[in-house]
Design an enzyme around this catalytic site. Structure first.
Site, PDB file in Angstrom:
ATOM      1  N   LYS A 122       0.936  -1.224  -0.058  1.00  0.00           N
ATOM      2  CA  LYS A 122      -0.107  -0.065   0.091  1.00  0.00           C
ATOM      3  C   LYS A 122       0.926   1.198   0.014  1.00  0.00           C
ATOM      4  CE  LYS A 122      -4.012  -2.385   2.231  1.00  0.00           C
ATOM      5  NZ  LYS A 122      -4.441  -2.664   3.544  1.00  0.00           N
ATOM      6  N   GLN A 139      -4.308  -1.412   9.811  1.00  0.00           N
ATOM      7  CA  GLN A 139      -4.222  -2.822   9.212  1.00  0.00           C
ATOM      8  C   GLN A 139      -4.913  -3.889  10.028  1.00  0.00           C
ATOM      9  OE1 GLN A 139      -3.252  -3.485   5.828  1.00  0.00           O
ATOM     10  NE2 GLN A 139      -4.085  -5.358   6.343  1.00  0.00           N
ATOM     11  N   ASP A 169     -10.709   3.523   4.710  1.00  0.00           N
ATOM     12  CA  ASP A 169     -11.185   2.366   4.699  1.00  0.00           C
ATOM     13  C   ASP A 169     -12.776   2.144   4.376  1.00  0.00           C
ATOM     14  OD1 ASP A 169      -9.487   0.138   4.457  1.00  0.00           O
ATOM     15  OD2 ASP A 169      -8.872  -0.065   6.226  1.00  0.00           O
TER      16      ASP A 169
END
Ligand code: NDP
Length: 289
Positions: free
Chosen positions: A49, A93, A116
């Site tokens: 990422k 994460q 997200d």
């Protein structure tokens, strides 16, 4: 059968984003990633990422914490990032260690920086059809693939197998909303008694289950578009060989029945990262407005 090439599509989206970022008059967007522990796949995801960020001009910073970090300490860092005007996107994460409550952590992120799309406010905005909502990356990636491959969704029958909060549910909402899908959506799950029939009725069949090769040719309508979100690591038949990643769809058995189909790997996976970058730019724009 025609292949939906997620890797190539993700690369063109990333190039489009790079050009948009290059034209910005102020500082570049910034994404901060929180990683707790050393779970190998998470470390790889985070590295990929941040590498993708760098390639298109997004600044990124990883905040790495040991496994035994307390929830309170993590919440303090999130608060600092929420208050830092140089930070546009915050990504936690997953999975988090078992002593942490994932919902509490995700809900602590400023919804305006929630790239997200997991914060309850963004989930609510998605339900209401608010275009400023930050939406979960994988469902967004699926919709973007359909759009870029000119797959008409309006009035079509879509079956999504899987109802998770991160894939199935937000995808169902996106595909039923007039602006982003306008489809007739059926969501199947582990308790669906007539899974085969529900899948066979679909013009667009989307599998997001996590069970290798669950969807076989007897479950796919001739000429359907098939999107495989699943990523399942198969143990190698021969010891010492690498694990193979396959989807929820039995690709080789199904492909000739499909108008279009995504491979695994190289289908939805790369789109998830492209949508994370897109959400970071969107958060930046929303915050600057
Ligand atoms: P979850 O385990 O959270 O959800 C799985 C869903 O599948 C549940 O709704 C479950 O039903 C349903 N299900 C399980 N077994 C069956 C069955 N036999 N028949 C019908 N439905 C079933 O998974 P996720 O949504 O997080 O992920 C799904 C897959 O997508 C995984 O392989 C994951 O690795 C992959 N993934 C890929 C991403 C990418 O970037 N490509 C990103 C995110 C996920 P119930 O609700 O009843 O338990």
């Amino acid at each position: 059968m025609n292949l939906i090439d997620g890797k190539a599509t993700a690369l063109s989206i990333q190039e489009e984003l790079r050009q948009q970022i290059e034209k910005l008059n102020s500082r570049p967007p910034r994404l901060d990633v929180i990683l707790v522990g050393h779970f190998a796949p998470s470390v790889i995801y985070v590295t990929n990422k941040t590498k993708a960020c760098k390639e298109i001009g997004i600044t990124s910073q990883i905040h790495q914490f040991p496994e035994e970090t307390t929830q309170l300490d993590l919440l303090k860092t999130i608060q600092q990032l929420n208050q830092n005007p140089s930070v546009d996107g915050i990504l936690i994460q997953s999975p988090l260690p078992s002593h942490m409550d994932t919902n509490t952590i995700m809900s602590a992120v400023d919804p305006n920086k929630d790239v997200d799309g997991f914060h309850p406010i963004n989930r609510g905005k998605l339900l209401l059809g608010d275009p400023k909502a930050l939406v979960a990356c994988t469902p967004l990636g699926v919709c973007e693939l359909l759009k870029r491959y000119h797959v008409a969704t309006s009035g079509k029958r879509v079956t999504i197998v899987g109802r998770s909060n991160i894939v199935g549910k937000p995808l169902a909402i996106l595909l039923m909303q007039p602006e982003t899908g306008n489809a007739t959506v059926t969501v199947a799950h582990s308790q669906t008694s007539d899974l085969k029939e529900v899948c066979l009725s679909a013009d667009i069949l989307i599998a997001a289950v996590g069970k290798a090769h669950l969807i076989g040719p007897d479950m796919v309508k001739e000429g359907a578009v098939v999107i495989d979100v699943g990523m399942n690591a198969l143990e190698p038949a021969i010891e010492g060989k690498k694990r193979r990643v396959v989807g929820d769809v039995d690709f080789n058995a199904v492909k000739d029945k499909c108008k279009l189909i995504t491979p695994v790997p190289g289908g939805v996976g790369p789109m998830t990262i492209a949508m994370l970058l897109s959400n970071t730019l969107k958060a930046y724009m929303n915050l600057q407005a």
